[in-house]
Enzyme design. Sequence first.
Site, mmCIF file in Angstrom:
data_model
loop_
_atom_site.group_PDB
_atom_site.id
_atom_site.type_symbol
_atom_site.label_atom_id
_atom_site.label_comp_id
_atom_site.label_asym_id
_atom_site.label_seq_id
_atom_site.Cartn_x
_atom_site.Cartn_y
_atom_site.Cartn_z
ATOM 1 N N ASP A 222 84.727 -18.239 6.396
ATOM 2 C CA ASP A 222 85.084 -19.341 5.493
ATOM 3 C C ASP A 222 86.169 -18.966 4.488
ATOM 4 O O ASP A 222 86.675 -19.838 3.772
ATOM 5 C CB ASP A 222 83.849 -19.799 4.696
ATOM 6 N N GLY B 258 75.322 -22.666 1.921
ATOM 7 C CA GLY B 258 76.261 -23.323 2.832
ATOM 8 C C GLY B 258 77.448 -23.934 2.115
ATOM 9 O O GLY B 258 78.198 -24.725 2.686
ATOM 10 N N LYS C 93 82.829 -25.673 -0.960
ATOM 11 C CA LYS C 93 83.217 -26.514 0.193
ATOM 12 C C LYS C 93 81.970 -27.165 0.788
ATOM 13 O O LYS C 93 80.848 -26.663 0.627
ATOM 14 C CB LYS C 93 83.939 -25.697 1.271
HETATM 15 P P1 ATP Z 1 77.538 -17.743 4.221
HETATM 16 O O1 ATP Z 1 77.607 -18.863 5.200
HETATM 17 O O2 ATP Z 1 78.683 -16.790 4.300
HETATM 18 O O3 ATP Z 1 76.185 -17.086 4.152
HETATM 19 P P2 ATP Z 1 76.988 -19.428 1.947
HETATM 20 O O4 ATP Z 1 77.945 -20.422 1.441
HETATM 21 O O5 ATP Z 1 75.779 -19.945 2.621
HETATM 22 O O6 ATP Z 1 77.800 -18.442 2.833
HETATM 23 P P3 ATP Z 1 77.156 -17.626 -0.311
HETATM 24 O O7 ATP Z 1 76.881 -18.288 -1.610
HETATM 25 O O8 ATP Z 1 78.548 -17.268 -0.013
HETATM 26 O O9 ATP Z 1 76.482 -18.508 0.808
HETATM 27 O O10 ATP Z 1 76.204 -16.327 -0.227
HETATM 28 C C1 ATP Z 1 75.837 -15.731 0.974
HETATM 29 C C2 ATP Z 1 75.300 -14.326 0.713
HETATM 30 O O11 ATP Z 1 76.357 -13.508 0.252
HETATM 31 C C3 ATP Z 1 74.192 -14.240 -0.320
HETATM 32 O O12 ATP Z 1 73.095 -13.636 0.294
HETATM 33 C C4 ATP Z 1 74.726 -13.372 -1.433
HETATM 34 O O13 ATP Z 1 73.794 -12.409 -1.880
HETATM 35 C C5 ATP Z 1 75.938 -12.670 -0.831
HETATM 36 N N1 ATP Z 1 77.108 -12.604 -1.730
HETATM 37 C C6 ATP Z 1 78.034 -11.636 -1.740
HETATM 38 N N2 ATP Z 1 78.991 -11.901 -2.633
HETATM 39 C C7 ATP Z 1 78.701 -13.079 -3.202
HETATM 40 C C8 ATP Z 1 79.333 -13.886 -4.193
HETATM 41 N N3 ATP Z 1 80.475 -13.504 -4.783
HETATM 42 N N4 ATP Z 1 78.753 -15.056 -4.525
HETATM 43 C C9 ATP Z 1 77.615 -15.442 -3.904
HETATM 44 N N5 ATP Z 1 76.965 -14.713 -2.978
HETATM 45 C C10 ATP Z 1 77.492 -13.543 -2.623
#
Ligand code: ATP
Length: 294
Positions: free
Chosen positions: A137, A99, A10
Amino acid sequence: MRLRVRCPAKVNLHLEVLGKRNDGYHELRTVLAAVGIWDDLLFETVPTGTVELTVEPTDAAPAGPDNLVVKAARALASMGDRTGGAHIVLRKAIPVAGGLGGGSADAAATLVALARLWNLRREPHELVSVAAGLGADVPFFLVGGAGWGVGRGSEVSPLADLPAWWVVLLPGPQPIPTADVYRALDPRALDGKADCEIYQWVEKGGELPFGRCRNDLQPTVVKLWPEVGERLERVSVTEPLLAMLSGSGGTVFGLYRDERDARRAAAILAAFRPLVAPLLSREASLLRVSAVEG
Ligand code: ATP
């Protein structure tokens, strides 16, 4: 039985932080849009009754209890229905901690797939409260397409499909922890006033008022990670409809009217290893579970 689900990423086309709530979370107003970069998940029942996860590539995300896939499986199992175990293979393509909501998408996909694998007979919308407990999210990915998120961002209403716009994404050189960004937000910058024009667009539709779109996390992220500001400037030069940080970053994106404009911009931004992808309709982004032969 083996099942497969693909889940998209997203971007936030708009993200207002109204203020900090008594429960410690921030009150948000956000426009979310599904993007065609996909993680791939495979689910198989195992006789042991345990949940095992393999992540590919192995260094992309933790494979243990911290993975949102494992958390989603446990949350579903604790709902009290008859459950079995599962071996899950998660193939990551969505950049991590950028993000783009990859972990949240994986969690939503896990809820939908395991409900089927474990024969829990739940429709996706019934999983929304479990989803919200896993992360702000996660519910969006049960809605798909474009969504309007309020509260922590987890109360999501579906919006009409956006035009067939494309994005060019510049993932950051390093992960940006969401919690660090919220901790660094200056509370004096949060005036608690929601943007009327965006809200009118949510209510009435029409052309997204690009000039009103903003990400209230962006100034803080640019201050802490100046290279984000540099990438935003480079994207702006390609004359996108919108150049913005997605969520808490560090992915910066440009939004374009069509694939041709997006590819032209990506060529200019080649040094930043851009990803080019379409925004997805609700239909195209729904989490579809399919049976895998063999
Ligand atoms: P958020 O805003 O929730 O941090 P994001 O989109 O910035 O989300 P994600 O890719 O979801 O980032 O990863 C955030 C954190 O979650 C990372 O530090 C990662 O180690 C952990 N994590 C846990 N499960 C997963 C997964 N299935 N895929 C990616 N990261 C994961």
